[in-house]
Design an enzyme around this catalytic site. Structure first.
Site, short mmCIF file in Angstrom:
data_model
loop_
_atom_site.label_atom_id
_atom_site.label_comp_id
_atom_site.label_asym_id
_atom_site.label_seq_id
_atom_site.Cartn_x
_atom_site.Cartn_y
_atom_site.Cartn_z
CE1 TYR A 26 -14.26 -70.32 13.02
CE2 TYR A 26 -14.11 -69.09 10.96
CZ TYR A 26 -14.14 -69.12 12.35
OH TYR A 26 -14.06 -67.94 13.05
CB SER A 108 -13.73 -60.04 12.67
OG SER A 108 -13.18 -60.86 13.68
CE1 TYR A 132 -15.16 -62.31 20.32
CE2 TYR A 132 -13.79 -62.22 18.36
CZ TYR A 132 -14.92 -62.68 19.00
OH TYR A 132 -15.82 -63.48 18.36
CB THR A 158 -17.94 -59.81 20.82
OG1 THR A 158 -18.01 -59.30 19.48
CG2 THR A 158 -18.59 -61.18 20.87
CE LYS A 236 -21.35 -59.55 16.36
NZ LYS A 236 -21.14 -60.94 16.75
CB SER A 258 -25.94 -60.88 18.27
OG SER A 258 -25.08 -61.85 17.70
CG HIS A 260 -20.91 -65.25 18.39
ND1 HIS A 260 -20.14 -64.51 19.24
CD2 HIS A 260 -20.08 -65.61 17.38
CE1 HIS A 260 -18.89 -64.44 18.76
NE2 HIS A 260 -18.85 -65.09 17.62
#
Ligand SMILES: Cc1cc2nc3c(=O)[nH]c(=O)nc-3n(C[C@H](O)[C@H](O)[C@H](O)COP(=O)(O)O)c2cc1C
Length: 370
Positions: A26, A108, A132, A158, A236, A258, A260
């Site tokens: 992951y 996060s 998010y 994001t 982002k 980015s 990601h």
């Protein structure tokens, strides 16, 4: 790895042998064929440095500012989800490591420690929240309010994840959180991604995103966010000049170039390759940052020479956490700081402001026609 780690790759080697396979997979994986995953790192070596000599580099200052806040080194920590899979202290260990080194941490939304726990763990540290945008806007708004109350200094929203990229190892492993962990910022067990739910044959996280995260996210939501908070906002996941210009028009404070960590759309360019056009597009109106594949001090220097205000690192911190928790994360940051100091000295830069475009040129492959 035998003996102490002497480069970032050593930490990964340790983590690979130490972590359960589904956790390592992951953390490590990129999307699909992972072309961009390899290119994020490889692209740095296509850019060559042109050092200046005879400049007395006996005294150096590596510090700079990020969104108005001072950091001792332009290397900050990117949001990586679920850090307690790497070490029992997870995000709180990362926060302490960042505080000790004097740099910033992006937490996060999907952390396994809450916004408040992380603030309490390192009260003197610099923190930003990665956001998010949830289908339920009240959830997104509450994350922003909690970050404001807990002294976070900005929101990194994001913008590259209306759906989760397809990470093949996670599909094979039917990735889920281990039963003792949950996403600590949420109270409902669905939003907390608690284990035990049947996610079918897919990566559990891909199912979670499809259910909870809003695929309708658009520029209107960035305007909404701009109206919601006076904290600095950074987008982002920008890879195009036109998107960067649009973001500036809406009044964001920064762009994080980015992809990601190559986990969303495979086949996109390495971030270092698109950085120059984004820097040019924003005409100095907002700060530009970069993440993706930063593994060495010279990578940091190259990004700054191409106009980044600072860089962010994702996976290296996870490897550091797996190695030795807070101490390991600190070692990773210190190592990059010392490597960056040497790179600055060997290119004749005493201060970060002296790192500029004349230090770097892109080399094409020997047999390339373009
Ligand atoms: C395991 C892992 C989890 C991540 N989780 C998030 C996340 O929750 N939110 C987000 O915006 N980006 C997330 N990212 C992307 C990182 O913020 C960052 O863009 C990327 O890791 C940088 O590339 P690097 O790992 O090569 O340094 C994650 C990346 C990794 C590797």
């Amino acid at each position: 790895m035998s003996g102490k780690p002497v480069c970032i790759a050593d930490f990964e080697e340790y983590a690979k042998t130490f972590l359960p396979k589904s956790v390592y997979d992951y953390y490590r994986s990129g999307a699909d064929d992972q072309e961009t995953l390899a290119d994020n790192v490889a692209a740095f070596s296509r850019w060559k440095l042109y050092p200046r000599v005879l400049r007395d580099v006996s005294v150096m200052d590596l510090s700079t500012t990020v969104l108005g806040q001072r950091v001792t080194v332009p290397v900050c920590v990117a949001a990586t989800a679920m850090q307690r899979m790497a070490h029992p202290h997870g995000e709180t260990a990362t926060a302490r490591a960042c505080q000790a080194v004097g740099t910033g941490m992006m937490l996060s939304s999907w952390a396994t420690s809450s916004i408040e726990e992380v603030a309490e763990a390192a009260p003197g540290g610099l923190r930003w929240l990665q956001l998010y945008v949830y289908k339920d806007r009240a959830v997104a708004e509450s994350l922003v309010r909690r970050a404001e109350r807990a002294g976070y200094k900005g929101i990194f929203v994001t913008v590259d994840t209306p759906y989760l990229g397809r990470r093949i190892a996670d599909v094979r492993n039917k990735f889920q959180l281990p039963p003792h962990l949950r996403l600590k910022n949420f109270s409902s067990s669905d939003l907390a991604f608690s284990s035990g739910k049947d996610f079918g044959e897919d990566s559990g996280l891909a199912v979670y995103v499809a259910e909870a995260i809003d695929a309708t996210i658009s520029w209107e939501d960035i305007k909404w966010l701009r109206g919601l908070t006076s904290l600095p906002i950074v987008l982002k996941g920008i890879l195009r000049a036109d998107d960067a210009k649009e973001a500036v028009k809406i009044g964001v404070n920064g762009i994080l170039v980015s992809n990601h960590g190559a986990r969303q759309l495979d086949g996109v360019p390495a971030t270092i390759d698109v950085l120059p056009e984004i820097v040019e597009a924003v005409e100095g109106k907002v700060e530009v940052f970069l993440d993706g594949g930063v593994r060495k001090g010279t990578d940091v220097l190259k990004a700054l020479a191409l106009g980044a205000k600072a860089v962010f690192i994702g996976r290296p911190v996870l490897w550091g956490l797996a190695y030795q928790g807070e101490e390991g994360a600190k070692e990773v940051l210190q190592m990059l700081k010392e490597e960056f100091r040497l790179a600055m000295a060997l290119t004749g830069c005493r201060r970060v402001e002296e790192i500029g475009r004349t230090l770097i040129r892109r080399h094409r492959g020997l047999f390339s026609k373009i």
